[in-house]
Design a protein around this motif. Structure first.
Motif, PDB file in Angstrom:
ATOM      1  N   MET A   1       0.736  -1.191   0.022  1.00 18.07           N
ATOM      2  CA  MET A   1       0.075  -0.066   0.015  1.00 18.07           C
ATOM      3  C   MET A   1       0.765   1.333   0.034  1.00 18.07           C
ATOM      4  N   PHE A   2       1.942   1.186   0.848  1.00 17.89           N
ATOM      5  CA  PHE A   2       2.869   2.211   1.046  1.00 17.89           C
ATOM      6  C   PHE A   2       4.030   2.401   0.092  1.00 17.89           C
ATOM      7  N   ASP A   3       3.880   1.382  -1.176  1.00 18.69           N
ATOM      8  CA  ASP A   3       4.920   1.499  -2.071  1.00 18.69           C
ATOM      9  C   ASP A   3       5.614   2.827  -2.693  1.00 18.69           C
ATOM     10  N   THR A   4       4.380   3.779  -3.157  1.00 17.09           N
ATOM     11  CA  THR A   4       4.526   4.792  -3.959  1.00 17.09           C
ATOM     12  C   THR A   4       5.420   5.893  -3.114  1.00 17.09           C
ATOM     13  N   LEU A   5       4.969   5.853  -1.838  1.00 12.11           N
ATOM     14  CA  LEU A   5       5.282   6.883  -0.768  1.00 12.11           C
ATOM     15  C   LEU A   5       6.672   6.505  -0.549  1.00 12.11           C
ATOM     16  N   SER A   6       6.905   5.243  -0.239  1.00 17.94           N
ATOM     17  CA  SER A   6       8.284   4.579   0.148  1.00 17.94           C
ATOM     18  C   SER A   6       9.118   5.011  -0.859  1.00 17.94           C
ATOM     19  N   ASP A   7       8.892   4.913  -2.103  1.00 19.88           N
ATOM     20  CA  ASP A   7       9.886   5.250  -3.143  1.00 19.88           C
ATOM     21  C   ASP A   7      10.220   6.810  -3.188  1.00 19.88           C
ATOM     22  N   ARG A   8       9.163   7.665  -3.218  1.00 21.71           N
ATOM     23  CA  ARG A   8       9.461   8.978  -3.009  1.00 21.71           C
ATOM     24  C   ARG A   8      10.277   9.578  -2.039  1.00 21.71           C
ATOM     25  N   LEU A   9      10.257   9.006  -0.720  1.00 28.46           N
ATOM     26  CA  LEU A   9      10.858   9.267   0.539  1.00 28.46           C
ATOM     27  C   LEU A   9      12.299   8.925   0.350  1.00 28.46           C
ATOM     28  N   ALA A  29      14.437  21.950   0.135  1.00 28.64           N
ATOM     29  CA  ALA A  29      14.265  21.043  -1.129  1.00 28.64           C
ATOM     30  C   ALA A  29      13.591  19.663  -0.656  1.00 28.64           C
ATOM     31  N   ALA A  30      14.267  19.216   0.338  1.00 28.81           N
ATOM     32  CA  ALA A  30      13.925  17.794   0.883  1.00 28.81           C
ATOM     33  C   ALA A  30      12.428  17.883   1.605  1.00 28.81           C
ATOM     34  N   ALA A  31      12.001  19.013   2.245  1.00 30.11           N
ATOM     35  CA  ALA A  31      10.887  19.163   2.777  1.00 30.11           C
ATOM     36  C   ALA A  31       9.764  19.365   1.669  1.00 30.11           C
ATOM     37  N   ARG A  32      10.170  19.887   0.630  1.00 29.48           N
ATOM     38  CA  ARG A  32       9.106  20.113  -0.480  1.00 29.48           C
ATOM     39  C   ARG A  32       8.912  18.596  -1.339  1.00 29.48           C
ATOM     40  N   GLU A  33       9.899  18.014  -1.269  1.00 33.23           N
ATOM     41  CA  GLU A  33       9.827  16.428  -2.029  1.00 33.23           C
ATOM     42  C   GLU A  33       8.879  15.579  -0.896  1.00 33.23           C
ATOM     43  N   ILE A  34       9.280  15.936   0.442  1.00 29.29           N
ATOM     44  CA  ILE A  34       8.435  15.043   1.319  1.00 29.29           C
ATOM     45  C   ILE A  34       6.833  15.613   1.465  1.00 29.29           C
ATOM     46  N   ARG A  35       6.783  16.611   1.038  1.00 28.94           N
ATOM     47  CA  ARG A  35       5.267  17.288   0.851  1.00 28.94           C
ATOM     48  C   ARG A  35       4.501  16.662  -0.362  1.00 28.94           C
ATOM     49  N   ILE A  36       5.192  16.785  -1.268  1.00 25.78           N
ATOM     50  CA  ILE A  36       4.503  16.117  -2.456  1.00 25.78           C
ATOM     51  C   ILE A  36       4.562  14.557  -2.192  1.00 25.78           C
ATOM     52  N   ALA A  37       5.183  14.034  -1.723  1.00 22.96           N
ATOM     53  CA  ALA A  37       5.047  12.567  -1.389  1.00 22.96           C
ATOM     54  C   ALA A  37       4.000  12.186  -0.629  1.00 22.96           C
ATOM     55  N   LEU A  38       3.766  13.182   0.380  1.00 22.99           N
ATOM     56  CA  LEU A  38       2.458  12.767   1.374  1.00 22.99           C
ATOM     57  C   LEU A  38       1.235  13.124   0.572  1.00 22.99           C
ATOM     58  N   LEU A  39       1.136  14.305  -0.151  1.00 24.13           N
ATOM     59  CA  LEU A  39      -0.260  14.711  -0.731  1.00 24.13           C
ATOM     60  C   LEU A  39      -0.564  13.568  -1.801  1.00 24.13           C
ATOM     61  N   ALA A  44      -4.491  13.781   4.352  1.00 22.89           N
ATOM     62  CA  ALA A  44      -5.119  15.072   4.560  1.00 22.89           C
ATOM     63  C   ALA A  44      -4.097  16.258   4.700  1.00 22.89           C
ATOM     64  N   LEU A  45      -4.665  17.164   3.911  1.00 21.16           N
ATOM     65  CA  LEU A  45      -3.691  18.446   3.861  1.00 21.16           C
ATOM     66  C   LEU A  45      -3.293  18.874   5.220  1.00 21.16           C
ATOM     67  N   PRO A  46      -4.162  19.278   6.487  1.00 20.55           N
ATOM     68  CA  PRO A  46      -3.985  19.576   7.786  1.00 20.55           C
ATOM     69  C   PRO A  46      -2.673  18.546   8.227  1.00 20.55           C
ATOM     70  N   VAL A  47      -2.652  17.416   8.207  1.00 21.15           N
ATOM     71  CA  VAL A  47      -1.726  16.413   8.456  1.00 21.15           C
ATOM     72  C   VAL A  47      -0.260  16.749   7.716  1.00 21.15           C
ATOM     73  N   VAL A  48      -0.466  16.976   6.658  1.00 19.79           N
ATOM     74  CA  VAL A  48       0.981  17.283   5.898  1.00 19.79           C
ATOM     75  C   VAL A  48       1.498  18.648   6.182  1.00 19.79           C
ATOM     76  N   ARG A  49       0.795  19.710   6.809  1.00 17.18           N
ATOM     77  CA  ARG A  49       1.125  21.010   7.064  1.00 17.18           C
ATOM     78  C   ARG A  49       1.711  20.586   8.506  1.00 17.18           C
ATOM     79  N   SER A  50       1.366  20.079   9.203  1.00 20.68           N
ATOM     80  CA  SER A  50       1.633  19.929  10.630  1.00 20.68           C
ATOM     81  C   SER A  50       3.311  19.031  10.367  1.00 20.68           C
ATOM     82  N   PHE A  51       3.064  18.102   9.613  1.00 16.08           N
ATOM     83  CA  PHE A  51       4.316  17.194   9.634  1.00 16.08           C
ATOM     84  C   PHE A  51       5.399  17.946   9.084  1.00 16.08           C
TER      85      PHE A  51
END
Length: 523
Positions: A1-9, A29-39, A44-51
């Protein structure tokens, strides 16, 4: 289930490795990539912002700036924050002081509550409890019959006085089940309720009435991990309408993006307590946020793998096998190999087991392409052998291979390959059991060759090699004799002497004097 997220991170952290110091641009730059991976994972957007805010704040702090390896430190920060949004510490079931403990399951239509009731019953049975499943889903066709079948497969009791299919009062059934459990001495009651939608006022009221009738110790909200953000919205609606104490994730083995799993604990404030990761009744366990974070970041889940092994392998069998291997390779037979293979098979899918090892995300395509039927083919080949052939595979010649292949429905080459692989595996396992470590890796404690190899190396190092050319060897012997005649200074140091060849007669080296060719450099 988390394969895509794992690859991006993984790609994000790869860019941070090897940097002695992280600049503001690197962190952004790293934070930007992590944000894109989570979205992209549907978090959820509030979770991404806090993270992201927490990661950036900690990445700019002293724990990274003073770290020896900043890239690894950022990875640790992301891991910690993932654990936090997944619920922090593992949440355990609360059991009543006086039996029975009442657990109420509720959730959306089609979330898999009835099957999950059987999985929870089997899990509780494995923990030493006597569970009773109660059929209170009287709306869905054949829901009562399904629960009865699932309970029978799990080997647990079921209470189903009403036929269902729209007939019966679920509130009365739930109330009567408590007294029935006390009479029959069941210590846990699992109440399976009808599926509902967040906007279905009638069924929401029914769930509230069941809650008031049985006063459950735990209300578990079952969420389909594949439905994305709608799961979060419905969970909030259910929390406001009925309330729940914990979350159970079903269908975690699917191929959806999995954002609901990462969002629901943070948004609702209720921790994930259990996760179902397969169709079989035993593919269900307590949810550990730290282990899930490790899987997402491709750091493996060795604790779960060890727990599964402990459930499957007995300590006595493990010690018996270790003692047999320590005696020598020939003690380990194909019968033992077959028994070990069947034990591993009981632990579950080979690809899932490999997926729990660290770093396996880099070869997940190969893992996903593993043919589980290869284990069955190997077992068929071994079972087609005679007892003598299993005991001593060296007697398997061409005619025997042909007979075994015909009996197992395989090719002769498959039989030959299996026997060769068995011999290699037996040597390696025996070497490890005797403390020699993995072959082919000398010089590393626990991984190098055994004592025999070390002795061989020492033996080869003894003495000075002589030339194979007779004329050259004669010249070398003459030069050595001349050095011996010149005195002790010119003789090569004996073992244990001064390592520089200096005389050891006095504290300063005795009457030692520099050779003439070196004295000119000292003027």
């Amino acid at each position: 289930m988390f394969d895509t997220l794992s690859d991006r991170l993984a790609n994000t952290f790869k860019g941070l490795r090897g940097k002695g110091r992280l600049s503001e641009a690197d962190i952004d730059a790293a934070a930007r990539e992590i944000r894109i991976a989570l979205l992209e994972a549907d978090v959820a957007l509030p979770v991404v912002r806090s993270f992201i805010a927490n990661v950036k704040e900690r990445a700019r702090g002293e724990e990274v700036s003073k770290a020896l390896n900043p890239g690894q430190q950022v990875l640790k920060i992301v891991n910690d924050e993932l654990v936090t949004i997944l619920g922090g510490e593992t949440r355990r079931l609360r059991f009543a002081k006086t039996a029975p403990t009442v657990i109420m399951l509720a959730g959306l239509q089609g979330a898999g509550k009835t099957t999950l009731a059987g999985k929870l019953g089997l899990w509780l049975k494995g923990q030493g409890h006597a569970p009773l499943l109660v059929a209170c889903d009287l709306q869905r066709p054949n829901a009562v019959n399904q629960l009865s079948v699932v309970a029978e497969r799990a080997g647990v009791a079921v209470y189903a006085p009403q036929p269902g299919n729209g007939v019966g009062d679920p509130v009365q059934v739930a109330k009567d089940s408590i007294e029935y459990a006390r009479t029959k001495q069941y210590d846990v009651v699992v109440v399976d309720t009808a599926g509902r939608l967040g906007i279905d006022a009638e069924l929401m009221q029914q769930a509230a009435d069941i809650r008031d009738a049985v006063s459950p110790d735990e209300i578990l909200f079952v969420v389909d991990a594949m439905i994305g953000q709608d799961a979060v919205n419905t969970a909030e609606a259910f929390r406001d309408g009925v309330g729940f104490d914990g979350v159970v994730l079903s269908k975690l083995d699917g191929d959806a993006r999995g954002g609901a799993a990462l969002s629901i604990a943070h948004v609702t404030g209720k921790q994930i307590m259990f996760a179902s990761n397969g169709e079989k009744l035993d593919e269900f366990d307590a949810f550990h946020p730290d282990r899930m974070a490790g899987r997402i970041l491709d750091m493996g889940d060795m604790l779960t793998l060890i727990e599964q092994a402990e459930k499957t392998f007995s300590q006595a069998e493990a010690e018996k096998m270790a003692a047999k291997l320590a005696k020598g390779p020939k003690e380990f037979t194909l019968d033992d190999f077959l028994a070990q293979m069947e034990q591993v098979r009981k632990m579950g899918s080979i690809s899932k087991l490999l997926g729990m090892l660290p770093g396996m995300g880099q070869i997940k395509d190969q893992i996903n392409n593993i043919d589980e039927r290869d284990v069955d083919r190997t077992a068929a080949i071994i079972k087609s052998m005679t007892p003598a052939e299993r005991q001593d595979p060296t007697i398997i010649n061409g005619s025997r291979r042909a007979r075994i292949a015909k009996g197992s429905g395989t090719e002769v080459s498959a039989v030959k390959s299996l026997v060769e692989r068995f011999f290699d595996a037996r040597k390696m396992m025996s070497r490890m059991a005797q403390g020699g470590g993995m072959p082919g890796m000398p010089g590393i404690p626990g991984m190098g060759g055994g004592p025999g190899r070390q002795k061989k190396q020492i033996k080869q190092a003894k003495g000075k090699r002589k030339s194979g050319n007779p004329m050259k060897r004669k010249e070398e012997e003459a030069a050595a004799a001349a050095r011996r005649e010149q005195g002790p200074q010119a003789v090569e140091p004996a073992p244990g002497a001064n390592p520089f060849g200096l005389p050891t007669g006095g504290p300063g080296g005795g009457d030692f004097d520099l050779p003439d060719e070196f004295k000119k450099f000292m003027k």
